[in-house]
Design an enzyme around this catalytic site. Sequence first.
Site, PDB file in Angstrom:
ATOM      1  N   ASN A 239       0.862  -0.619   1.711  1.00 23.48           N
ATOM      2  CA  ASN A 239      -0.456  -0.719   2.331  1.00 23.48           C
ATOM      3  C   ASN A 239      -0.826   0.620   2.953  1.00 23.48           C
ATOM      4  O   ASN A 239      -0.050   1.583   2.922  1.00 23.48           O
ATOM      5  CB  ASN A 239      -0.504  -1.859   3.355  1.00 23.48           C
ATOM      6  CG  ASN A 239       0.440  -1.657   4.528  1.00 23.48           C
ATOM      7  OD1 ASN A 239       0.699  -0.541   4.971  1.00 23.48           O
ATOM      8  ND2 ASN A 239       0.968  -2.761   5.057  1.00 23.48           N
ATOM      9  N   GLU A 242       1.524   2.084   5.608  1.00 19.75           N
ATOM     10  CA  GLU A 242       2.789   2.549   5.034  1.00 19.75           C
ATOM     11  C   GLU A 242       2.608   3.872   4.310  1.00 19.75           C
ATOM     12  O   GLU A 242       3.470   4.753   4.375  1.00 19.75           O
ATOM     13  CB  GLU A 242       3.333   1.469   4.088  1.00 19.75           C
ATOM     14  CG  GLU A 242       3.803   0.230   4.844  1.00 19.75           C
ATOM     15  CD  GLU A 242       3.848  -1.032   3.999  1.00 19.75           C
ATOM     16  OE1 GLU A 242       4.258  -2.082   4.540  1.00 19.75           O
ATOM     17  OE2 GLU A 242       3.452  -0.979   2.807  1.00 19.75           O
ATOM     18  N   ASP A 313       0.995 -10.780   0.270  1.00 20.75           N
ATOM     19  CA  ASP A 313       1.969 -11.460  -0.584  1.00 20.75           C
ATOM     20  C   ASP A 313       1.278 -12.141  -1.763  1.00 20.75           C
ATOM     21  O   ASP A 313       1.762 -12.113  -2.895  1.00 20.75           O
ATOM     22  CB  ASP A 313       2.744 -12.506   0.218  1.00 20.75           C
ATOM     23  CG  ASP A 313       3.467 -11.916   1.416  1.00 20.75           C
ATOM     24  OD1 ASP A 313       3.932 -10.763   1.319  1.00 20.75           O
ATOM     25  OD2 ASP A 313       3.558 -12.599   2.449  1.00 20.75           O
TER      26      ASP A 313
END
Length: 528
Positions: A239, A242, A313
């Site tokens: 993401n 990150e 997810d």
Amino acid sequence: MTAAAPGAGGLAGDDGGRQRSEPMRSEPMLSEQRGLAAWLPRRLAEEQPAITVVGDFMLDGWWTGSIDRMCREAPAPVVDINRRDFAPGGAANTAMNLAALGARVSVAGIIGADDAGAELRRQLLAAGVDTALLAEHPGMVTTTKIRISSGGQVLLRFDDSAEAVPADALATFAAAVPAAVGRQDAVVICDYGTGVLAEPVRSRLIQTLARRGQDTLVVVDAHDPRPWAGLEPDLATPNAQEVARMLDLRLGNGPGRADVVTAHGGELLQATGARAVVVTLDWDGTVLIPAAGNPHRTWARPATEKQASGAGDTFVAALTLARAASLPLTASLDLAQAAADVVVHHPGTSVCGTDELGRYLESFADTALAADELERHIHAHRSDGQRVVLTNGCFDVLHRGHTRYLNQAKQLGDILVVALNSDDSVRKLKGPDRPINSVADRAAVIAALSCVDYVTVFDTPTPIPLIEQLRPEIYAKGGDYTPEMLAETEAVEAYGGTVTILDYVAERSTTAMVQRIRNGEGAPVPEA
């Protein structure tokens, strides 16, 4: 009605070499499918790819209650809990979404021999997930994240996890790796830093999967994908936060994050070792950075749900399923965005299933707005300081050239409106044997592009009357034009608008594509 939703491929044709044999059917082969359609989730589920999820398995708790008083010991509210819900989280949520979308799912990891682990396994088994390689260890604590909420607002989250993973548990897990990932259509590595994928597990995974054939897709969903670079994964899905940590960047919170990420695409590919990196940008959608080809964007549907969790997810699960079934990469990305858009409108940790995703895509079938209604929507957007981009065309058979320039058009402003030629108008322009697809079908496909906000239809020789009514800040046109060649330019510039000519993809032609279909020909063979 806003048509902002999942996208169709902006760089279609990028199948990444992933091919599966497919039976003859009325629907297109998955490897050739460029746009999204309501039948697509069902068709993907029919493939039933075998997918293993490896990594950090967690249990999410959602406890809700009422607040009627303050605590005597401290200035804090007292929440009287009246409901306790639990759902698989982390890698387990990815597995649950894969199962709901039709995959044959197995999981491999380490959990504690505790109540949370038992509940996690129970829910996975109920969803049809194979948990044979989800090992329990008495020295482990199943990672649990419990959120306390009242009145629709999360007030507190408390986490419980193991301080360290026992060495013997890691050794046993490493020994089980070949059995876990062998002969799978796809493997998803979910590394959220709990230590379950530390050495020697990581080395064994890299060693085993490095010998994989082209038929096994590997996706790395990690807080830091750099330790997995030696695996050379097909996809890495960090993401924005990150990415910022990996590359020491300051991304901020605005839509400009996509441009910054794209500008550092080469560094991202090198750091992750991946063939393609997909950076998720939460409310700004995603950006795809492939090793070969051009970046591709998706746009998310905004959600006000304050208690939604786990959309990332769901995104990874849908992306993996689609790629494992040979859907082109950009179309897979757009399908994944659609699935994420579904779950962000649900409270708690939830999944997106085949039927729900199909209904979501079907909702775009009657999405074209009349000009007067569209004008009201545009007025509201303009009042919020947003810039409107308008483009038009027949869009009879969607192809790479269409989707590429529509994605470019979206990036010129905030709101993208696509005006479609009516069926009669197409016949006048293209001949009596066109259009191939009715305006309702064409509108449904265009509306399913994540970059498109509104679709409308015009029946005049040119879109000039519509332009004069809507007065878009930018009028975009794709093709080998100049502004001077367009009849619309004078109307746009009369009220102070701008005409922008976007890329022309010369090798893509709807006419040529239709002719190949009628001749029973396949795609042209690239020159050596």
